[in-house]
Design a protein around this motif. Structure first.
Motif, PDB file in Angstrom:
ATOM      1  N   GLY A  53       0.815  -1.200   0.000  1.00 13.51           N
ATOM      2  CA  GLY A  53       0.000   0.000   0.000  1.00 13.51           C
ATOM      3  C   GLY A  53       0.852   1.254   0.000  1.00 13.51           C
ATOM      4  O   GLY A  53       2.047   1.230   0.287  1.00 13.51           O
ATOM      5  N   LEU A  54       0.212   2.364  -0.316  1.00 12.00           N
ATOM      6  CA  LEU A  54       0.931   3.632  -0.424  1.00 12.00           C
ATOM      7  C   LEU A  54       1.585   4.029   0.890  1.00 12.00           C
ATOM      8  O   LEU A  54       2.765   4.390   0.921  1.00 12.00           O
ATOM      9  N   SER A  55       0.851   3.973   1.987  1.00 10.43           N
ATOM     10  CA  SER A  55       1.411   4.382   3.273  1.00 10.43           C
ATOM     11  C   SER A  55       2.545   3.462   3.713  1.00 10.43           C
ATOM     12  O   SER A  55       3.546   3.920   4.274  1.00 10.43           O
ATOM     13  N   VAL A  56       2.385   2.177   3.462  1.00  6.00           N
ATOM     14  CA  VAL A  56       3.427   1.212   3.820  1.00  6.00           C
ATOM     15  C   VAL A  56       4.699   1.489   3.033  1.00  6.00           C
ATOM     16  O   VAL A  56       5.807   1.490   3.580  1.00  6.00           O
ATOM     17  N   GLU A  57       4.539   1.734   1.732  1.00  6.02           N
ATOM     18  CA  GLU A  57       5.702   2.029   0.891  1.00  6.02           C
ATOM     19  C   GLU A  57       6.377   3.323   1.322  1.00  6.02           C
ATOM     20  O   GLU A  57       7.612   3.415   1.369  1.00  6.02           O
ATOM     21  N   ARG A  60       8.403   2.647   4.533  1.00  8.36           N
ATOM     22  CA  ARG A  60       9.655   1.923   4.259  1.00  8.36           C
ATOM     23  C   ARG A  60      10.703   2.861   3.655  1.00  8.36           C
ATOM     24  O   ARG A  60      11.892   2.770   3.986  1.00  8.36           O
ATOM     25  N   ARG A  61      10.273   3.757   2.794  1.00  2.83           N
ATOM     26  CA  ARG A  61      11.206   4.728   2.221  1.00  2.83           C
ATOM     27  C   ARG A  61      11.688   5.715   3.288  1.00  2.83           C
ATOM     28  O   ARG A  61      12.841   6.153   3.260  1.00  2.83           O
ATOM     29  N   MET A  62      10.808   6.066   4.210  1.00  2.00           N
ATOM     30  CA  MET A  62      11.200   6.957   5.297  1.00  2.00           C
ATOM     31  C   MET A  62      12.257   6.303   6.180  1.00  2.00           C
ATOM     32  O   MET A  62      13.233   6.940   6.576  1.00  2.00           O
ATOM     33  N   ASP A 105      -4.770  14.277  20.616  1.00  5.94           N
ATOM     34  CA  ASP A 105      -4.543  12.925  21.135  1.00  5.94           C
ATOM     35  C   ASP A 105      -3.286  12.263  20.593  1.00  5.94           C
ATOM     36  O   ASP A 105      -2.876  11.207  21.091  1.00  5.94           O
ATOM     37  N   PHE A 106      -2.693  12.846  19.548  1.00  6.19           N
ATOM     38  CA  PHE A 106      -1.541  12.219  18.904  1.00  6.19           C
ATOM     39  C   PHE A 106      -0.542  13.294  18.472  1.00  6.19           C
ATOM     40  O   PHE A 106      -0.863  14.481  18.454  1.00  6.19           O
ATOM     41  N   LYS A 107       0.646  12.841  18.095  1.00  2.05           N
ATOM     42  CA  LYS A 107       1.588  13.676  17.364  1.00  2.05           C
ATOM     43  C   LYS A 107       1.560  13.203  15.919  1.00  2.05           C
ATOM     44  O   LYS A 107       1.376  12.011  15.651  1.00  2.05           O
ATOM     45  N   TRP A 108       1.781  14.131  14.983  1.00  2.25           N
ATOM     46  CA  TRP A 108       1.434  13.855  13.592  1.00  2.25           C
ATOM     47  C   TRP A 108       2.627  14.045  12.651  1.00  2.25           C
ATOM     48  O   TRP A 108       3.415  14.970  12.816  1.00  2.25           O
ATOM     49  N   VAL A 109       2.692  13.160  11.642  1.00  2.00           N
ATOM     50  CA  VAL A 109       3.655  13.295  10.548  1.00  2.00           C
ATOM     51  C   VAL A 109       2.883  13.096   9.248  1.00  2.00           C
ATOM     52  O   VAL A 109       2.175  12.099   9.069  1.00  2.00           O
ATOM     53  N   GLY A 110       3.024  14.033   8.322  1.00  2.00           N
ATOM     54  CA  GLY A 110       2.283  13.944   7.082  1.00  2.00           C
ATOM     55  C   GLY A 110       2.259  15.289   6.375  1.00  2.00           C
ATOM     56  O   GLY A 110       3.103  16.141   6.641  1.00  2.00           O
ATOM     57  N   GLN A 229       9.238  13.505   9.943  1.00  2.00           N
ATOM     58  CA  GLN A 229       8.686  14.502   9.024  1.00  2.00           C
ATOM     59  C   GLN A 229       9.715  14.894   7.969  1.00  2.00           C
ATOM     60  O   GLN A 229       9.388  15.024   6.773  1.00  2.00           O
ATOM     61  N   LYS A 230      10.947  15.069   8.393  1.00  2.00           N
ATOM     62  CA  LYS A 230      12.018  15.407   7.450  1.00  2.00           C
ATOM     63  C   LYS A 230      12.211  14.287   6.434  1.00  2.00           C
ATOM     64  O   LYS A 230      12.416  14.536   5.238  1.00  2.00           O
ATOM     65  N   ALA A 231      12.116  13.031   6.903  1.00  2.00           N
ATOM     66  CA  ALA A 231      12.277  11.892   5.998  1.00  2.00           C
ATOM     67  C   ALA A 231      11.125  11.832   4.998  1.00  2.00           C
ATOM     68  O   ALA A 231      11.340  11.589   3.803  1.00  2.00           O
ATOM     69  N   LEU A 232       9.897  12.065   5.463  1.00  3.30           N
ATOM     70  CA  LEU A 232       8.751  12.055   4.550  1.00  3.30           C
ATOM     71  C   LEU A 232       8.869  13.171   3.519  1.00  3.30           C
ATOM     72  O   LEU A 232       8.603  12.959   2.329  1.00  3.30           O
TER      73      LEU A 232
END
Length: 250
Positions: A53-57, A60-62, A105-110, A229-232
């Motif tokens: 899936g897109l998020s999984v890929e 892995r790249r991150m 409720d969370f910390k976010w990366v995206g 976040q930097k990796a994404l």
């Protein structure tokens, strides 16, 4: 006093140094996270025993961008994963709608992509609604703890919570509910998997278009969030990023 032979003394010193070193001193903090996801095509799903899936890929790249070896990803039904993400320390959960209610409720990366949640009915029922208020008195269904369920709950609407998307869609096809609130991509995927004709359903209302993110437990260090976040950001600048999006979304 008896002296130890030099080789024995060297071995002893190495062992002492190893035992006195911090357990996680050589490990990347990203290796101490528990990574969790659900069946949510085309973002994250199991195919031939391997997650895709897109998020999984992207994840892995991150990891590669961060110099982190590939980590295990645990696949759970969304309600269980969501509960664990709230309670368990050092967790990362994806792909999650970043809604106003979930923000603290969370910390976010995206973001990963823009999401879209809709209300679906059977076309043969000829039902219509233009606002959440119009859904009052309807028999509604949604997967527990997903963004669409939270929207219905916050609007004071009663609904039947299902454990999986196909259960909710099955309730709709059997006329046990009037409408299902669900992510649009997920609805169409599971409806097709159940063998339902694409023209059998009709979206009558958009509930939200919030973006999808990687969600981290609040105890995750801010420095680690910044690294992810930097990796994404770096991954989205790669030459084949657009082709990656097209592969999963088109």
């Amino acid at each position: 006093m008896r002296r130890l032979p030099l080789p024995t003394l060297l071995i002893a010193l190495v062992l002492v140094a190893a035992l006195s070193a911090p357990d996680d001193g050589r490990a990347d903090p990203a290796e101490h996270l528990t990574y969790m996801t659900e069946q949510y095509w085309p973002m994250n799903y199991s195919r031939n025993g391997r997650l895709a899936g897109l998020s999984v890929e992207l994840l892995r790249r991150m990891w590669r961008e961060m110099g982190v070896p590939e980590q295990p990803i645990h696949l759970f039904p969304w309600p269980r994963a969501y509960d664990m993400g709230h309670v368990d320390p050092r967790t990362m959960l994806f792909s999650m709608y970043r809604t106003k209610g979930r923000e603290p409720d969370f910390k976010w990366v995206g973001p990963i992509v823009q999401g879209k949640t809709e209300v679906f009915t059977l076309r043969s029922r000829h039902l219509s609604a233009h606002s959440l208020k119009d859904l009052g008195g309807w028999r509604l269904a949604a997967v527990r703890d997903v963004a669409s369920a939270n929207i219905l709950r916050d609007a004071g609407l009663r609904y039947t919570g299902s454990r999986t998307p196909d259960t909710a869609i099955g309730m709709l096809t059997l006329d046990r509910v009037d409408a299902v609130a669900m992510d649009a991509l997920q609805f169409h995927h599971f409806a097709a998997r159940l063998g339902c004709p694409s023209g059998e359903f009709k979206p009558i209302m958009t509930l939200c278009t919030d973006p999808l993110y990687f969600a981290f437990s609040l105890d995750t260090p801010d420095a680690l969030i910044k690294r992810f976040q930097k990796a994404l950001d770096a991954v989205t600048r790669q030459p084949d990023y657009r082709a990656l999006l097209d592969r999963y979304l088109n």
